[in-house]
Scaffold this motif. Structure first.
Motif, PDB file in Angstrom:
ATOM      1  N   GLN A 267       0.822  -1.188   0.000  1.00 33.24           N
ATOM      2  CA  GLN A 267       0.000   0.000   0.000  1.00 33.24           C
ATOM      3  C   GLN A 267       0.868   1.254   0.000  1.00 33.24           C
ATOM      4  OE1 GLN A 267       1.171  -1.510   2.662  1.00 33.24           O
ATOM      5  NE2 GLN A 267      -0.019  -1.028   4.486  1.00 33.24           N
TER       6      GLN A 267
ATOM      7  N   SER B 136      -4.801   1.879  -0.153  1.00 35.48           N
ATOM      8  CA  SER B 136      -4.688   0.502   0.332  1.00 35.48           C
ATOM      9  C   SER B 136      -4.168  -0.426  -0.752  1.00 35.48           C
ATOM     10  CB  SER B 136      -6.046   0.006   0.831  1.00 35.48           C
ATOM     11  OG  SER B 136      -6.497   0.743   1.941  1.00 35.48           O
TER      12      SER B 136
ATOM     13  N   GLN C 259      -5.927  -6.233  -0.023  1.00 35.11           N
ATOM     14  CA  GLN C 259      -6.452  -5.961   1.299  1.00 35.11           C
ATOM     15  C   GLN C 259      -7.819  -5.284   1.247  1.00 35.11           C
ATOM     16  OE1 GLN C 259      -3.926  -3.361   3.534  1.00 35.11           O
ATOM     17  NE2 GLN C 259      -4.995  -3.684   5.466  1.00 35.11           N
ATOM     18  N   ASP C 260      -7.961  -4.256   0.418  1.00 34.37           N
ATOM     19  CA  ASP C 260      -9.224  -3.513   0.323  1.00 34.37           C
ATOM     20  C   ASP C 260      -9.324  -2.904  -1.075  1.00 34.37           C
ATOM     21  OD1 ASP C 260     -11.512  -2.072   0.625  1.00 34.37           O
ATOM     22  OD2 ASP C 260     -10.823  -0.843   2.308  1.00 34.37           O
TER      23      ASP C 260
ATOM     24  N   SER D 297      -8.243   1.062  -2.837  1.00 35.03           N
ATOM     25  CA  SER D 297      -6.973   0.997  -3.570  1.00 35.03           C
ATOM     26  C   SER D 297      -6.958   1.943  -4.761  1.00 35.03           C
ATOM     27  CB  SER D 297      -6.715  -0.438  -4.047  1.00 35.03           C
ATOM     28  OG  SER D 297      -7.689  -0.836  -5.001  1.00 35.03           O
TER      29      SER D 297
ATOM     30  N   GLY E  52      -3.023   0.103   8.576  1.00 33.59           N
ATOM     31  CA  GLY E  52      -3.346  -0.731   7.421  1.00 33.59           C
ATOM     32  C   GLY E  52      -2.197  -1.617   6.985  1.00 33.59           C
TER      33      GLY E  52
END
Length: 455
Positions: A60, A132, A136-137, A141, A327
């Motif tokens: 990230q 992100s 992960q998300d 992103s 994160g």
């Protein structure tokens, strides 16, 4: 004739290595793509929406966020921006009435902070540059901003795409290729009944290289197990020991942070409300004094052995007093990660990069529970346990099989201990130890035999 051939070979090898260092075998398709969509023409240029997509599975962009730069092909200026801002206005003295947002030929653009007025926002903007990882998300992103460009072309033929793109995320490590004009992006209206199209689109692809980002690793790995008292620590100076300031105690860290904060404010005055953010996120790391001198250590402990299952405990410790990792992500490669039964305190996703090979796992913190790894100190660690089902055809505790092959933290590969130092099973001691035990047992047998004769 041999010298030119040797020179050509060196050039080929150099080109090959320059490409290879930006390749991650666990995330072969990972990259950050910047897409420019020209949405409308203006009297002297165009309005474009710039979208930054992070297609990296486990890397990230942390605070203080991304910085995007480029070089204009002609004498373009930025009239206005929404969702981002150029860091410098530059020399706009030739403009008499309306002043552009930036007149620099090489602008640097950053994201806006959360909480800006709504008329300065667009979708996916204003997160302080934090993006992100895709694995992960995916919804977080993406980043975006709108830019109005002047003194540029007003048709597809007269527009010249920018060049020499750069990306800091937030530090170095990314290399961007040239902008490539691609088929125009097609958009779907909110009611899904109509399609619209950008007037012109170009893409810029940026790839990450850990070798370009840092001379040394940024994390290290240590091992232990229930079947051996040996704790294998991180290697000495695993992350480099040269010219690093460290604190031996929490009191020492507060004194050093206070002194460095005062000197930084004196050299570069900033608003009082922003000083803590600048000191913690932008200043040089202040590490806890350790033998490895790494900002982060990942410890893998083989904890329990059941009939059909086995359990490992993973602990991530932060040794940096000036950084908390919001994160964070942790990636482990191990052949038994395809049989994960339960992960107790982390969220988990498999990373399947090569079809049916499922030996890599992505771990990250649970939202609002442990998704933030605090700075060094009593709260500077997160931990979880992983329960895995045994595969009778492959499972063993011998020869370090229970320990991971690779560990990544926040997308950077951590330095592993040497394989010959792994904790070994008591019944599988090294050859030297086995030979010594054989000599001792032989001597004991001889002594017993002589004692028997004398009796």
């Amino acid at each position: 004739m041999e010298l030119p051939n040797a020179a050509a070979l060196v050039l080929v090898l150099a080109a090959t290595l320059s490409v290879a260092v930006a390749y991650d075998p666990l995330d072969p398709n990972g990259n950050i793509t910047m897409k420019w969509d020209v949405m409308s023409w203006t009297p002297d240029g165009y309005v474009a929406t710039v979208t930054i997509n992070n297609f990296q599975m486990y890397r990230q962009i942390m605070a203080p966020g991304w910085t995007v730069g480029w070089t204009w092909a002609k004498r373009e200026v930025i009239w206005s921006m929404v969702g981002a801002q150029a860091t410098e206005q530059g020399d706009c003295s030739k403009f008499k009435a309306n002043l552009p947002h930036s007149c620099r030929r090489t602008p640097a653009v950053v994201d806006l902070l959360p909480g800006v007025p709504y008329n300065q926002q667009i979708a996916n903007c204003c997160r302080g540059g934090v993006v992100s990882a895709y694995g992960q998300d995916p919804s977080a992103s993406v980043a975006a901003f709108q830019i109005s460009v002047g003194q540029a072309g007003t048709t597809n033929r007269t527009v010249k795409v920018p060049k020499n793109f750069t990306l800091l995320g937030p530090g170095p490590g990314y290399t961007c290729g040239p902008a490539k004009v691609v088929p125009s992006t097609v958009f779907l209206t909110a009611d899904h009944r109509r399609k619209t199209q950008a007037l012109m689109t170009w893409n810029v692809t940026c790839t990450y290289s850990q070798h370009l980002a840092s001379k040394y690793p940024t994390c290290c790995v240590s091992f232990s197990s229930f079947y051996n008292d040996t704790i294998v620590p991180c290697a000495k100076c695993a992350c480099g020991c040269d010219h690093k300031t460290c604190a031996r105690t929490d009191r020492d860290s507060k004194r050093l942070m206070s002194a460095s904060g005062k000197s930084a404010v004196a050299a570069h005055p900033v608003p009082v409300a922003a000083r803590g953010y600048v000191n913690r996120q932008s200043a040089a790391p202040l590490l806890q004094c350790t033998t490895h001198m790494c900002p982060v250590r990942v410890h893998w402990h083989v904890k329990l052995n059941y009939h059909d299952y086995w359990r490992a405990k993973v602990t991530v410790t932060n040794f940096n007093y000036r950084m908390n990792y919001t994160g964070w992500t942790l990636v482990a490669q191990h052949p038994n990660l395809d049989n994960i039964t339960e992960v107790f305190s982390f969220d988990y996703k498999p990373v399947v990069s090569y079809g049916s090979i499922n030996d890599t796992a992505l771990f990250y913190g649970m939202k609002f529970f442990n998704d933030q790894l605090m700075e060094a100190g009593p709260y500077g660690n997160v931990q979880s346990e992983v329960l895995m089902r045994k595969d009778d055809t492959t499972f063993t505790f011998r020869q370090g099989w229970a320990f991971p092959r690779k560990i990544y933290f926040n997308g950077d590969e951590c330095l592993m201990p040497p394989p010959d130092s792994y904790p070994y099973m008591p019944n599988s001691a090294p050859a030297a130890a086995s030979a010594l035990s054989l000599v001792i047992s032989s001597m004991a047998a001889v002594v017993a035999f002589l004692a028997l004769l004398m009796a």
